[in-house]
Design a protein around this motif. Structure first.
Motif, PDB file in Angstrom:
ATOM      1  N   ALA A 179       0.830  -1.209   0.000  1.00 38.78           N
ATOM      2  CA  ALA A 179       0.000   0.000   0.000  1.00 38.78           C
ATOM      3  C   ALA A 179       0.866   1.261   0.000  1.00 38.78           C
ATOM      4  CB  ALA A 179      -0.920  -0.003   1.225  1.00 38.78           C
ATOM      5  N   GLU A 180       1.960   1.228   0.735  1.00 33.90           N
ATOM      6  CA  GLU A 180       2.857   2.387   0.767  1.00 33.90           C
ATOM      7  C   GLU A 180       3.476   2.650  -0.593  1.00 33.90           C
ATOM      8  OE1 GLU A 180       5.573   1.420   3.872  1.00 33.90           O
ATOM      9  OE2 GLU A 180       4.235   2.109   5.488  1.00 33.90           O
ATOM     10  N   ARG A 181       3.765   1.566  -1.336  1.00 38.44           N
ATOM     11  CA  ARG A 181       4.320   1.758  -2.675  1.00 38.44           C
ATOM     12  C   ARG A 181       3.273   2.324  -3.639  1.00 38.44           C
ATOM     13  NH1 ARG A 181       8.308   3.455  -2.519  1.00 38.44           N
ATOM     14  NH2 ARG A 181       8.536   3.226  -4.764  1.00 38.44           N
ATOM     15  N   LEU A 182       2.015   1.936  -3.470  1.00 39.00           N
ATOM     16  CA  LEU A 182       0.963   2.408  -4.363  1.00 39.00           C
ATOM     17  C   LEU A 182       0.650   3.886  -4.163  1.00 39.00           C
ATOM     18  CD1 LEU A 182      -1.621  -0.524  -4.493  1.00 39.00           C
ATOM     19  CD2 LEU A 182       0.346  -0.090  -5.952  1.00 39.00           C
ATOM     20  N   VAL A 183       1.080   4.452  -3.037  1.00 33.23           N
ATOM     21  CA  VAL A 183       0.868   5.893  -2.808  1.00 33.23           C
ATOM     22  C   VAL A 183       2.195   6.647  -2.735  1.00 33.23           C
ATOM     23  CG1 VAL A 183      -1.343   5.546  -1.637  1.00 33.23           C
ATOM     24  CG2 VAL A 183       0.763   5.596  -0.286  1.00 33.23           C
ATOM     25  N   SER A 184       3.266   5.991  -3.148  1.00 35.48           N
ATOM     26  CA  SER A 184       4.578   6.636  -3.094  1.00 35.48           C
ATOM     27  C   SER A 184       4.749   7.613  -4.255  1.00 35.48           C
ATOM     28  CB  SER A 184       5.687   5.584  -3.143  1.00 35.48           C
ATOM     29  OG  SER A 184       6.952   6.206  -3.311  1.00 35.48           O
ATOM     30  N   LEU A 185       5.267   8.796  -3.941  1.00 30.37           N
ATOM     31  CA  LEU A 185       5.505   9.812  -4.966  1.00 30.37           C
ATOM     32  C   LEU A 185       6.993  10.009  -5.214  1.00 30.37           C
ATOM     33  CD1 LEU A 185       2.849  12.476  -3.852  1.00 30.37           C
ATOM     34  CD2 LEU A 185       2.582  10.611  -5.483  1.00 30.37           C
ATOM     35  N   ASP A 186       7.818   9.031  -4.825  1.00 34.05           N
ATOM     36  CA  ASP A 186       9.265   9.230  -4.955  1.00 34.05           C
ATOM     37  C   ASP A 186       9.737   9.248  -6.409  1.00 34.05           C
ATOM     38  OD1 ASP A 186       8.864   6.543  -5.378  1.00 34.05           O
ATOM     39  OD2 ASP A 186      10.095   5.855  -3.705  1.00 34.05           O
ATOM     40  N   PHE A 187       8.940   8.694  -7.333  1.00 34.09           N
ATOM     41  CA  PHE A 187       9.262   8.793  -8.755  1.00 34.09           C
ATOM     42  C   PHE A 187       8.447   9.882  -9.441  1.00 34.09           C
ATOM     43  CE2 PHE A 187      10.736   4.488  -7.865  1.00 34.09           C
ATOM     44  CZ  PHE A 187      11.898   4.411  -8.626  1.00 34.09           C
ATOM     45  N   GLY A 188       7.557  10.527  -8.675  1.00 29.67           N
ATOM     46  CA  GLY A 188       6.656  11.506  -9.254  1.00 29.67           C
ATOM     47  C   GLY A 188       5.273  10.917  -9.469  1.00 29.67           C
ATOM     48  N   TYR A 189       4.432  11.626 -10.190  1.00 31.15           N
ATOM     49  CA  TYR A 189       3.057  11.197 -10.412  1.00 31.15           C
ATOM     50  C   TYR A 189       2.534  11.870 -11.669  1.00 31.15           C
ATOM     51  CZ  TYR A 189       2.148  15.773  -8.451  1.00 31.15           C
ATOM     52  OH  TYR A 189       2.154  17.122  -8.228  1.00 31.15           O
ATOM     53  N   HIS A 190       1.364  11.460 -12.108  1.00 28.82           N
ATOM     54  CA  HIS A 190       0.759  12.070 -13.274  1.00 28.82           C
ATOM     55  C   HIS A 190      -0.750  11.914 -13.202  1.00 28.82           C
ATOM     56  CE1 HIS A 190      -0.201   8.229 -15.391  1.00 28.82           C
ATOM     57  NE2 HIS A 190       0.837   7.787 -14.703  1.00 28.82           N
ATOM     58  N   ARG A 191      -1.431  12.576 -14.112  1.00 29.54           N
ATOM     59  CA  ARG A 191      -2.877  12.488 -14.204  1.00 29.54           C
ATOM     60  C   ARG A 191      -3.242  11.246 -15.010  1.00 29.54           C
ATOM     61  NH1 ARG A 191      -5.529  17.010 -17.797  1.00 29.54           N
ATOM     62  NH2 ARG A 191      -4.735  15.580 -19.379  1.00 29.54           N
ATOM     63  N   LEU A 192      -4.364  10.614 -14.659  1.00 29.20           N
ATOM     64  CA  LEU A 192      -4.805   9.410 -15.376  1.00 29.20           C
ATOM     65  C   LEU A 192      -6.312   9.452 -15.545  1.00 29.20           C
ATOM     66  CD1 LEU A 192      -3.776   6.542 -16.408  1.00 29.20           C
ATOM     67  CD2 LEU A 192      -4.754   5.676 -14.286  1.00 29.20           C
ATOM     68  N   GLY A 193      -6.774   9.178 -16.764  1.00 32.28           N
ATOM     69  CA  GLY A 193      -8.212   9.139 -17.021  1.00 32.28           C
ATOM     70  C   GLY A 193      -8.764   7.749 -16.751  1.00 32.28           C
ATOM     71  N   LYS A 194      -9.595   7.624 -15.738  1.00 37.13           N
ATOM     72  CA  LYS A 194     -10.136   6.312 -15.374  1.00 37.13           C
ATOM     73  C   LYS A 194     -10.972   5.722 -16.509  1.00 37.13           C
ATOM     74  CE  LYS A 194     -13.537   4.063 -12.395  1.00 37.13           C
ATOM     75  NZ  LYS A 194     -14.553   4.239 -11.334  1.00 37.13           N
ATOM     76  N   GLN A 195     -11.888   6.528 -17.068  1.00 35.28           N
ATOM     77  CA  GLN A 195     -12.765   5.996 -18.114  1.00 35.28           C
ATOM     78  C   GLN A 195     -11.992   5.673 -19.391  1.00 35.28           C
ATOM     79  OE1 GLN A 195     -13.940   8.579 -16.192  1.00 35.28           O
ATOM     80  NE2 GLN A 195     -15.672   7.572 -15.213  1.00 35.28           N
ATOM     81  N   ILE A 196     -10.879   6.363 -19.607  1.00 34.38           N
ATOM     82  CA  ILE A 196     -10.062   6.058 -20.779  1.00 34.38           C
ATOM     83  C   ILE A 196      -9.499   4.644 -20.657  1.00 34.38           C
ATOM     84  CG2 ILE A 196      -7.972   6.681 -22.068  1.00 34.38           C
ATOM     85  CD1 ILE A 196      -8.479   9.589 -21.213  1.00 34.38           C
ATOM     86  N   VAL A 197      -9.003   4.308 -19.468  1.00 36.31           N
ATOM     87  CA  VAL A 197      -8.498   2.954 -19.234  1.00 36.31           C
ATOM     88  C   VAL A 197      -9.615   1.937 -19.424  1.00 36.31           C
ATOM     89  CG1 VAL A 197      -7.480   1.389 -17.537  1.00 36.31           C
ATOM     90  CG2 VAL A 197      -6.691   3.751 -17.670  1.00 36.31           C
TER      91      VAL A 197
END
Length: 388
Positions: A179-197
């Motif tokens: 869970a900590e890795r799934l919310v980790s920002l150490d590599f940065g982050y970006h926007r994601l379109g849920k419906q697009i996926v």
């Protein structure tokens, strides 16, 4: 006495009977009927904040399992925004006590109806969910010193109620480390379109969309071909690169372009092969993705989000970088939807640097860094006020 039929003849007869009974419908593949085909216009898209660590996670998930992963990320949005706004930190506690089970794991409840699967195919969905407990994943790590690691594990344990209640759901329990890795920002982050996926009909399209979305503000991404294969878990598949293009890259390219042209996706790509030693064919050393925004993209919703993001950005500058309000608002007013993610990532990097390196005037240093970053995206002759 009845003659015993061979397995092949029995199968053939069964197929014939089915074909006569259903006619043309029997030619359709069940998996296509099980997926929702509803498409959401881009202006109504649900935008998620997704860590790069999740985007670059290596796994061999199916189309539905990628949807499940994105739904898990959606359930973590409150935590992610808390981290982004510095209301949560690794030093204190990423997760509140009431967010964890008594066993210390993070539970995520996923209603079946939110995964875009026809109820007739819930048995297949249950099987896809159960498989998450055994399919290996590799999650990237990066220490404060910049050293990189990869953790091999699985996403979660899965609990599916045996009762036949109307509200079908599953509970995914994530170990705290995962869970900590799934919310980790150490590599940065970006926007994601849920419906697009969810709209993608090809699992490689889903993964490649995530990848190019993380580079959308740059318009270009270069990745070693082997690393790209590893991300998709295709190191040992489609050994002939022409097959890799035909089965992976070209279908994803065509699908995203079609979605973008119809107003259902915010980006699409072209790609080039890069060879280091002058080769003219075979497996390239690197893949160069050229990332585009569709001409018909509507930005009204994104601009509304940007107004909120500018306020958050200014608050961070005041709280953590010693800006006076006037200067914080001045630099924040120049932030756009295209530069927000990159600027926020830069703030994360600067905070980490200031923890280990002495800087006399953090505000001035930060202002100069952000000013340079923003100018790279601004049109020529844009007037910019200097920080006082």
């Amino acid at each position: 006495m009845a003659t015993k039929k061979t397995s092949s003849s029995a199968t053939k007869e069964t197929t014939t009977r089915t074909t006569r009974k259903r006619g043309a419908k029997a030619q359709k593949k069940p998996v296509k009927r099980s997926l929702s085909t509803d498409l959401i216009p881009i202006e109504e898209e649900t935008w998620l904040l997704q860590p790069i660590a999740v985007t670059m996670m290596r796994h061999d998930y199916s189309l539905i399992q990628v949807r499940i992963l994105v739904s898990v990320v959606e359930s973590l949005q409150t935590i992610l925004h808390g981290i982004l706004n510095n209301k949560r930190s690794q030093e204190l506690s990423l997760f509140r006590t009431d967010e964890l089970d008594e066993d210390g794991r993070l539970p995520v409840k996923l209603p079946f109806k939110e995964l875009g699967v026809d109820p007739n195919h819930y048995p297949q969905l249950r099987n896809s969910l159960k498989m998450l407990a055994s399919i290996p994943i590799e999650i990237p790590y990066k220490t404060a010193e910049g050293r990189k690691y990869t953790k091999a594990t699985n996403l979660c344990d899965v609990y599916i109620p045996d009762d036949h209640s109307y509200n079908k759901y599953a509970i995914l329990k994530l170990d705290r480390g995962v869970a900590e890795r799934l919310v980790s920002l150490d590599f940065g982050y970006h926007r994601l379109g849920k419906q697009i996926v969810f709209a993608c009909k090809n699992r490689y399209t889903q993964r490649i969309y995530m990848f190019i979305e993380s580079w959308l503000d740059k318009g270009r991404a270069v990745i070693k071909t082997l690393e790209f294969r590893k991300m998709l878990r295709l190191e040992n598949n489609y050994k002939k690169f022409s097959d890799f293009c035909r089965r992976v890259l070209e279908p994803a390219k065509a699908e995203l372009k079609e979605l973008a042209d119809k107003g259902f996706c915010d980006c699409y790509f072209e790609y080039d092969k890069k060879y280091d030693n002058g080769q003219r064919g075979g497996e390239p050393d690197e893949l160069v993705f050229r990332i585009y925004k569709p001409a018909n993209q509507l930005d009204s919703q994104l601009e509304q989000v940007t107004d909120m993001q500018r306020k958050q950005f200014a608050q961070m500058l005041i709280r953590y970088f010693s800006f006076i309000p006037a200067n914080a608002e001045k630099i924040a007013s120049r932030i756009t939807a295209d530069t927000y993610n990159e600027a926020m990532q830069k703030l994360v990097e600067l905070r980490q640097r200031f923890q280990t390196t002495y800087v006399k005037d953090k505000a001035a240093y930060t202002y100069k860094t952000l000013d340079s970053l923003i100018k790279d995206h601004e049109v020529p002759n844009t007037k910019v006020e200097e920080m006082k």
